[in-house]
Motif scaffolding. Structure first.
Motif, PDB file in Angstrom:
ATOM      1  N   GLU A 170      22.661   1.784  -3.275  1.00 42.42           N
ATOM      2  CA  GLU A 170      22.295   2.765  -4.472  1.00 42.42           C
ATOM      3  C   GLU A 170      20.834   3.260  -3.868  1.00 42.42           C
ATOM      4  N   PRO A 171      20.240   3.198  -2.793  1.00 42.96           N
ATOM      5  CA  PRO A 171      18.730   3.313  -2.268  1.00 42.96           C
ATOM      6  C   PRO A 171      18.061   4.369  -3.170  1.00 42.96           C
ATOM      7  N   THR A 172      18.646   5.330  -4.267  1.00 45.46           N
ATOM      8  CA  THR A 172      17.322   5.761  -4.815  1.00 45.46           C
ATOM      9  C   THR A 172      17.252   5.361  -6.052  1.00 45.46           C
ATOM     10  N   ALA A 173      18.242   4.407  -6.795  1.00 47.99           N
ATOM     11  CA  ALA A 173      18.036   3.220  -7.596  1.00 47.99           C
ATOM     12  C   ALA A 173      16.496   2.722  -8.510  1.00 47.99           C
ATOM     13  N   SER A 174      14.879   2.729  -7.234  1.00 45.70           N
ATOM     14  CA  SER A 174      14.223   2.252  -7.465  1.00 45.70           C
ATOM     15  C   SER A 174      12.800   4.036  -7.838  1.00 45.70           C
ATOM     16  N   LEU A 175      13.856   5.276  -7.577  1.00 43.02           N
ATOM     17  CA  LEU A 175      13.039   6.190  -7.446  1.00 43.02           C
ATOM     18  C   LEU A 175      12.963   7.055  -8.635  1.00 43.02           C
ATOM     19  N   ASP A 176      11.782   7.927  -9.002  1.00 44.86           N
ATOM     20  CA  ASP A 176      12.144   9.331  -9.306  1.00 44.86           C
ATOM     21  C   ASP A 176      12.173  10.125  -8.904  1.00 44.86           C
ATOM     22  N   THR A 177      13.071  11.043 -10.094  1.00 42.42           N
ATOM     23  CA  THR A 177      14.190  12.087  -9.228  1.00 42.42           C
ATOM     24  C   THR A 177      13.764  13.347  -7.676  1.00 42.42           C
ATOM     25  N   ASN A 178      11.955  13.675  -7.914  1.00 46.61           N
ATOM     26  CA  ASN A 178      11.587  14.412  -6.911  1.00 46.61           C
ATOM     27  C   ASN A 178      11.740  13.187  -5.396  1.00 46.61           C
ATOM     28  N   ARG A 179      11.405  11.793  -5.924  1.00 51.79           N
ATOM     29  CA  ARG A 179      11.296  11.565  -4.430  1.00 51.79           C
ATOM     30  C   ARG A 179      13.084  11.156  -3.994  1.00 51.79           C
ATOM     31  N   ALA A 180      13.464  10.828  -4.761  1.00 51.43           N
ATOM     32  CA  ALA A 180      15.440  10.520  -4.984  1.00 51.43           C
ATOM     33  C   ALA A 180      15.648  11.508  -4.550  1.00 51.43           C
ATOM     34  N   TYR A 181      15.208  12.787  -4.108  1.00 51.35           N
ATOM     35  CA  TYR A 181      16.044  13.709  -3.467  1.00 51.35           C
ATOM     36  C   TYR A 181      15.431  13.766  -2.296  1.00 51.35           C
ATOM     37  N   GLU A 182      14.570  13.192  -2.291  1.00 49.38           N
ATOM     38  CA  GLU A 182      13.182  13.317  -0.519  1.00 49.38           C
ATOM     39  C   GLU A 182      13.927  12.734   0.109  1.00 49.38           C
ATOM     40  N   GLU A 190       7.629   6.234   0.401  1.00 47.49           N
ATOM     41  CA  GLU A 190       7.745   5.885   1.260  1.00 47.49           C
ATOM     42  C   GLU A 190       8.075   4.778   1.976  1.00 47.49           C
ATOM     43  N   LYS A 191       8.685   3.577   0.611  1.00 44.87           N
ATOM     44  CA  LYS A 191       8.978   2.128   0.637  1.00 44.87           C
ATOM     45  C   LYS A 191      10.202   2.395   1.793  1.00 44.87           C
ATOM     46  N   GLN A 192      11.012   3.549   1.072  1.00 45.53           N
ATOM     47  CA  GLN A 192      12.877   4.183   0.811  1.00 45.53           C
ATOM     48  C   GLN A 192      12.647   3.929   2.125  1.00 45.53           C
ATOM     49  N   ARG A 193      11.999   5.558   2.859  1.00 49.27           N
ATOM     50  CA  ARG A 193      11.492   6.425   3.945  1.00 49.27           C
ATOM     51  C   ARG A 193      11.091   5.118   5.206  1.00 49.27           C
ATOM     52  N   THR A 194      10.239   4.201   4.996  1.00 49.75           N
ATOM     53  CA  THR A 194       9.847   3.039   6.026  1.00 49.75           C
ATOM     54  C   THR A 194      11.890   2.284   5.971  1.00 49.75           C
ATOM     55  N   ALA A 195      12.488   1.651   5.355  1.00 49.67           N
ATOM     56  CA  ALA A 195      13.930   1.059   5.367  1.00 49.67           C
ATOM     57  C   ALA A 195      14.640   1.849   5.904  1.00 49.67           C
ATOM     58  N   ILE A 196      14.504   3.624   5.435  1.00 51.17           N
ATOM     59  CA  ILE A 196      15.693   4.441   6.951  1.00 51.17           C
ATOM     60  C   ILE A 196      15.235   4.621   8.100  1.00 51.17           C
ATOM     61  N   ALA A 197      14.005   4.165   8.378  1.00 54.46           N
ATOM     62  CA  ALA A 197      13.369   3.967   9.708  1.00 54.46           C
ATOM     63  C   ALA A 197      14.019   3.347  10.296  1.00 54.46           C
ATOM     64  N   ARG A 198      13.573   2.370   9.870  1.00 59.22           N
ATOM     65  CA  ARG A 198      14.043   0.994   9.876  1.00 59.22           C
ATOM     66  C   ARG A 198      15.504   0.820  10.216  1.00 59.22           C
ATOM     67  N   SER A 199      16.377   1.229  10.117  1.00 56.06           N
ATOM     68  CA  SER A 199      17.903   1.472  10.106  1.00 56.06           C
ATOM     69  C   SER A 199      18.670   1.947  10.747  1.00 56.06           C
ATOM     70  N   LEU A 200      17.300   2.893  10.932  1.00 54.70           N
ATOM     71  CA  LEU A 200      17.676   3.108  12.065  1.00 54.70           C
ATOM     72  C   LEU A 200      16.959   3.136  13.606  1.00 54.70           C
ATOM     73  N   ILE A 201      16.640   1.952  13.964  1.00 51.77           N
ATOM     74  CA  ILE A 201      15.362   1.307  15.260  1.00 51.77           C
ATOM     75  C   ILE A 201      16.297   1.141  16.137  1.00 51.77           C
ATOM     76  N   GLU A 213       0.615  -1.546  -0.231  1.00 50.44           N
ATOM     77  CA  GLU A 213       0.405  -0.095  -0.160  1.00 50.44           C
ATOM     78  C   GLU A 213       0.941   1.371  -0.068  1.00 50.44           C
ATOM     79  N   LEU A 214       2.276   1.109  -0.526  1.00 48.93           N
ATOM     80  CA  LEU A 214       3.025   2.164   0.202  1.00 48.93           C
ATOM     81  C   LEU A 214       3.444   2.534  -1.384  1.00 48.93           C
ATOM     82  N   SER A 215       3.780   3.449  -1.636  1.00 51.30           N
ATOM     83  CA  SER A 215       4.346   4.332  -2.197  1.00 51.30           C
ATOM     84  C   SER A 215       6.535   3.857  -2.854  1.00 51.30           C
ATOM     85  N   GLY A 216       7.376   4.045  -3.816  1.00 53.33           N
ATOM     86  CA  GLY A 216       8.331   3.594  -3.287  1.00 53.33           C
ATOM     87  C   GLY A 216       9.019   4.523  -2.774  1.00 53.33           C
TER      88      GLY A 216
END
Ligand SMILES: Nc1ncnc2c1ncn2[C@@H]1O[C@H](COP(=O)(O)OP(=O)(O)OP(=O)(O)O)[C@@H](O)[C@H]1O
Ligand SMILES: [Mg+2]
Length: 225
Positions: free
Chosen positions: A170-182, A149-160, A144-147
């Motif tokens: 390559e954390p932005t490989a599957s994202l469009d430019t705006n989402r990659a920047y974000e 949002e999935k990567q942001r979940t992975a960032i949160a998980r990496s910090l837990i 139910e998440l966008s690409g």
């Protein structure tokens, strides 16, 4: 106190069909807490090998890795897996979320692997997710998440587990430019505010503006750009 990550004179050989490939050739790097380093370079130059050794997933043929001031080069596989869990946060190309767990449980699963989950842990997980703009998605499943949002979940998980080191391949490989920047700006923000030593491997030159230092990998040799 986090003392960061230091690789000294790392060489890595692979043997394939009787041939010896030098994937890394006397690579040295030191990343301080709060520092966000990038590694760029052509395909096959040794970037993933480098990140795997930095993350204690792979052993070097020669050289030493110091994590938070401790030499981890000679530790057993069991000790290394403990270090990976507690001391290192990984963010990969695809987010590798567990399909049947909601966003909050993705984080709590990692916490569970290192002990019992307390009310405090749950609070920390919710806080991290809110910080990463996922406060409304705690109960959502990966599909139910966008690409982004999935990567942001992975960032949160990496910090837990509050690791000293963050490694991103390559954390932005599957994202469009705006989402990659974000996504990269959020990694940079967390690295700064939480004083993590971070390394990101990327093909994407546009993401380098968020990094403090840029290294170039070529034929297994690393140099500062
Ligand atoms: N398990 C392995 N066994 C043998 N050779 C390997 C192995 N893994 C990597 N190599 C070789 O080591 C070199 C470095 O590979 P590595 O995967 O680290 O490169 P990379 O920079 O991450 O490339 P890419 O940008 O394509 O991901 C390459 O020549 C590769 O073929
Ligand atoms: Mg690679």
């Amino acid at each position: 106190m986090n003392k960061g990550l230091e690789l000294s004179n790392i060489t890595k050989y692979y043997t394939e069909g009787g041939n010896r490939i030098t994937a890394l050739d006397h690579v040295s790097i030191s990343v301080a807490p709060g520092e966000f380093a990038a590694v760029v370079g052509p395909s096959g130059s040794g970037k993933s090998t480098f990140l795997s050794i930095a993350g204690a997933l792979l052993k070097a043929s020669e050289g030493e890795v110091h994590l938070n001031g401790h030499n981890i080069s000679k530790l057993s596989d069991k000790e290394l897996s403990g270090i990976r869990l507690k001391e290192i946060g990984f963010i990969m190309q695809s987010s590798n979320l567990v399909p049947y767990l909601n966003v909050l449980d993705q984080l709590l699963l990692v916490k569970k692997m290192s002990g019992k989950v307390t009310a405090e842990d749950k609070k920390f997980a919710v806080m991290l997710l809110e910080e990463l703009g996922l406060g409304a998605k705690l109960k959502s499943f990966p599909e139910e998440l966008s690409g982004g949002e999935k990567q942001r979940t992975a960032i949160a998980r990496s910090l837990i587990n509050d690791p000293n080191v963050i490694l991103a391949d390559e954390p932005t490989a599957s994202l469009d430019t705006n989402r990659a920047y974000e996504v990269v700006s959020l990694i940079a923000k967390e690295v700064k505010s939480r004083r993590k030593a971070a390394i990101m491997v990327t093909h994407d030159e546009r993401m380098l503006e968020y990094c403090d230092k840029v290294y170039h990998m070529e034929d297994g040799r690393l140099s500062l750009v």
